[in-house]
Design an enzyme around this catalytic site. Structure first.
Site, PDB file in Angstrom:
ATOM      1  N   ASP A  74       8.716   2.233   4.940  1.00 44.80           N
ATOM      2  CA  ASP A  74       7.277   1.949   4.849  1.00 44.80           C
ATOM      3  C   ASP A  74       6.984   0.498   4.483  1.00 44.80           C
ATOM      4  O   ASP A  74       5.827   0.074   4.502  1.00 44.80           O
ATOM      5  CB  ASP A  74       6.624   2.877   3.820  1.00 44.80           C
ATOM      6  CG  ASP A  74       6.549   4.303   4.328  1.00 44.80           C
ATOM      7  OD1 ASP A  74       6.630   4.518   5.555  1.00 44.80           O
ATOM      8  OD2 ASP A  74       6.424   5.220   3.496  1.00 44.80           O
ATOM      9  N   LYS A 121       5.105   5.044  13.949  1.00 43.12           N
ATOM     10  CA  LYS A 121       4.378   5.239  12.692  1.00 43.12           C
ATOM     11  C   LYS A 121       2.868   5.257  13.018  1.00 43.12           C
ATOM     12  O   LYS A 121       2.492   5.521  14.143  1.00 43.12           O
ATOM     13  CB  LYS A 121       4.742   4.125  11.696  1.00 43.12           C
ATOM     14  CG  LYS A 121       6.175   4.242  11.187  1.00 43.12           C
ATOM     15  CD  LYS A 121       6.323   5.448  10.273  1.00 43.12           C
ATOM     16  CE  LYS A 121       7.730   5.622   9.768  1.00 43.12           C
ATOM     17  NZ  LYS A 121       7.937   6.916   9.113  1.00 43.12           N
ATOM     18  N   SER A 149      14.690  11.330   8.373  1.00 47.41           N
ATOM     19  CA  SER A 149      13.272  11.589   8.120  1.00 47.41           C
ATOM     20  C   SER A 149      13.087  12.558   6.964  1.00 47.41           C
ATOM     21  O   SER A 149      13.491  13.721   7.022  1.00 47.41           O
ATOM     22  CB  SER A 149      12.605  12.165   9.372  1.00 47.41           C
ATOM     23  OG  SER A 149      11.340  12.716   9.025  1.00 47.41           O
ATOM     24  N   LYS A 186       1.787   8.498  -2.924  1.00 48.04           N
ATOM     25  CA  LYS A 186       1.223   9.335  -1.858  1.00 48.04           C
ATOM     26  C   LYS A 186       2.194  10.446  -1.458  1.00 48.04           C
ATOM     27  O   LYS A 186       1.796  11.601  -1.290  1.00 48.04           O
ATOM     28  CB  LYS A 186       0.916   8.416  -0.663  1.00 48.04           C
ATOM     29  CG  LYS A 186       0.279   9.073   0.532  1.00 48.04           C
ATOM     30  CD  LYS A 186      -0.418   8.038   1.372  1.00 48.04           C
ATOM     31  CE  LYS A 186       0.472   7.351   2.385  1.00 48.04           C
ATOM     32  NZ  LYS A 186       0.869   8.205   3.521  1.00 48.04           N
TER      33      LYS A 186
HETATM   34  C1  S3P Z   1       7.260  10.203   4.131  1.00 50.03           C
HETATM   35  C2  S3P Z   1       8.386   9.942   4.857  1.00 50.03           C
HETATM   36  C3  S3P Z   1       8.513   8.809   5.770  1.00 50.03           C
HETATM   37  C4  S3P Z   1       7.468   7.744   5.464  1.00 50.03           C
HETATM   38  C5  S3P Z   1       6.093   8.325   5.305  1.00 50.03           C
HETATM   39  C6  S3P Z   1       6.071   9.320   4.159  1.00 50.03           C
HETATM   40  C7  S3P Z   1       7.226  11.375   3.258  1.00 50.03           C
HETATM   41  O1  S3P Z   1       8.323   9.258   7.103  1.00 50.03           O
HETATM   42  O2  S3P Z   1       7.458   6.779   6.479  1.00 50.03           O
HETATM   43  O3  S3P Z   1       5.159   7.308   5.024  1.00 50.03           O
HETATM   44  O4  S3P Z   1       6.322  11.471   2.392  1.00 50.03           O
HETATM   45  O5  S3P Z   1       8.106  12.236   3.416  1.00 50.03           O
HETATM   46  P1  S3P Z   1       9.539   9.852   8.010  1.00 50.03           P
HETATM   47  O6  S3P Z   1       9.971  11.098   7.379  1.00 50.03           O
HETATM   48  O7  S3P Z   1       8.933  10.036   9.355  1.00 50.03           O
HETATM   49  O8  S3P Z   1      10.577   8.781   7.979  1.00 50.03           O
END
Ligand code: S3P
Length: 448
Positions: free
Chosen positions: A335, A362, A164, A21
């Site tokens: 995740d 989340k 993040s 994803k």
């Molecule tokens: C993601 C980063 C993460 C993750 C999210 C997808 C991404 O979030 O939890 O499901 O695709 O960059 P954060 O950047 O808020 O940690």
């Protein structure tokens, strides 16, 4: 609607899971800025990535379906959208934050909105740095809706105050759109799909990992100790006037989806293989966790495609033993904590999870959601400000699980139900469509 879940009598087999994803979001959003088409195979058909595709289309990208899960993203000559158009990001934090960054570096203006869950998630983390770069962002008390008005941005250096990948990616896409250089420093390494994809699609990006050095121990100078020479572990430098040329991307299976099926092997002592799954080192902490609690993990056919490592992963469960999770391990499992918590309940001993306050913001408040559902299985679970304390036990009862509108909570407890001694139910099971509409079908393939 509720779904009935019966404990599995037999578990095992090989499956493949839909494309990653995180990677798919990035292909869709980067196509807005690309100078040539991006051909993407393995594009998953989930609700989150559909939000990114729709958003790309609203900026002039043409999405041509070439075959199942194979799309050609044809960029516009110039990204364009009528001023202050509302772009609905649905449930997707990645769409929202990456798109906010991208628009900040253009001369366009949009209003980003989302569903109730997304509207409660924190946005200051992107509003503040993008504003410091020179864009105009008006949020709603730190939340959506946000009006983003792109401006000419200034070269930017930033040490991430929060671990993040979404924030990091927002800033890199802002720099890419504006043609200005961006330097980002990470104390905790987060997933690096944006950096790898930018490089794969022809952009000038430098990635520097800071290695620890050995120096004499001040207490006992005959000994050496490892120290970090900088206050950060990684530096990412996007050059000024960077351009995307476009190209081909084949997306590997999503390891965060595969994690649920690996957990099934873990809690049952059986063997499950997921073929062709993404093994980017910033995403494989769950495999290390499985090994640490007593499972066997084998990897075959490892190769690199489109700049990302992938391979076939086989997990065999064993006698599970509790393991503490904190610091960078928590970041790597960001995740996977819902399914880690489920495995903790099936492990011998007490599992303490710390440094996980992010879980509160989340798709749901995952700390509370996990605790609620573990208690429904009569597991003792304490909630901390930044984590959980879970007492493992034998013969867990089934429960009436609540998904809290969160795909990963629904999937984690659908797996827990397979190892319980009695029947369970889960409400709102269709929430799995956010990341994996095939979740229950795949579960049926490896359970009886
Ligand atoms: C993601 C980063 C993460 C993750 C999210 C997808 C991404 O979030 O939890 O499901 O695709 O960059 P954060 O950047 O808020 O940690």
């Amino acid at each position: 609607m509720k779904r009935d879940l019966k404990p599995a009598r037999k578990i095992g087999g090989a499956i493949s899971v839909p494309g990653d994803k995180s990677i798919a979001h990035r292909t869709a959003l980067m196509s807005i800025l690309s100078n040539g088409p991006i051909d993407v195979s393995g594009f998953p058909d989930n609700a989150d990535c559909a939000a990114s595709l729709r958003a790309a289309e609203s900026f002039g990208v043409t999405v041509e379906k070439l075959a199942d899960n194979h799309v050609r993203l044809q960029p516009p000559d110039q990204p364009n959208i009528e001023a202050e158009t509302i772009v609905d990001c649905g449930n997707s934090g990645t769409t929202t934050r990456l798109l906010a960054g991208l628009v900040a570096g253009t001369d366009l203006a949009v209003i980003l909105s989302g569903d109730e869950s997304l509207s409660s998630r924190p946005m200051k983390r992107i509003v503040e740095p993008l504003t410091a770069m020179g864009a105009e962002l008006i949020d709603s008390e730190g939340h959506l809706p946000i009006t983003v008005r792109g401006r000419k941005l200034l070269p930017f250096e930033y040490q991430m105050p929060v671990a993040s990948a979404q924030v990091k990616s927002a800033l890199l896409l802002a720099g890419l759109a504006a043609g200005c250089s961006v330097t980002i420093r990470e104390e905790f390494i987060t997933r690096d799909h944006t950096e790898l994809m930018l490089r794969h699609l022809g952009t000038n990006i430098e990635i520097r990992e800071i290695k620890p050095i050995m120096e004499p121990d001040p207490v006992d100078p005959r000994k050496k100790r490892r120290v970090m020479p900088e206050s950060f572990r990684k530096e990412i430098i996007l050059g000024a006037r960077s351009k995307l040329t476009g190209g081909e991307i084949d997306i590997p299976g999503d390891i965060s989806t595969a994690a649920f099926y690996f957990a099934l092997a873990a809690l049952s002592g059986q063997t499950v293989t997921v073929t062709d799954v993404g093994l980017n080192p910033t995403r494989t902490a769950f495999l290390d966790y499985l090994k640490a609690i007593g499972c066997k993990v084998e990897i075959d056919n490892r190769l690199i495609v489109s700049g990302e490592v992938r391979g076939d992963v086989t997990v065999t469960g064993g006698e599970l033993k509790a393991r503490k999770i904190a610091g960078e391990t928590t970041v790597g499992l960001i995740d996977e904590i819902p399914i880690v918590a489920v495995l903790a309940a099936f492990s011998e001993g007490e599992t303490v999870i710390r440094d996980a306050a992010e879980l509160r913001v989340k798709e749901s408040n995952r700390l509370e959601a996990i605790a609620h559902n573990l208690r429904a299985m009569s597991v003792s679970c304490g909630v901390l400000e930044d984590g959980l304390i879970i007492e493992g036990k034998k013969d867990l009862s089934g429960g009436d699980f609540v998904s809290f509108g969160d795909h990963r909570i629904a999937m984690a407890f659908a797996i827990a139900a397979q190892g319980a001694v009695g029947p369970s139910t889960i409400d709102n099971p269709e929430v799995v469509d956010i990341s994996c509409p095939q979740f229950f079908e795949l579960l049926d393939q490896i359970t009886q």
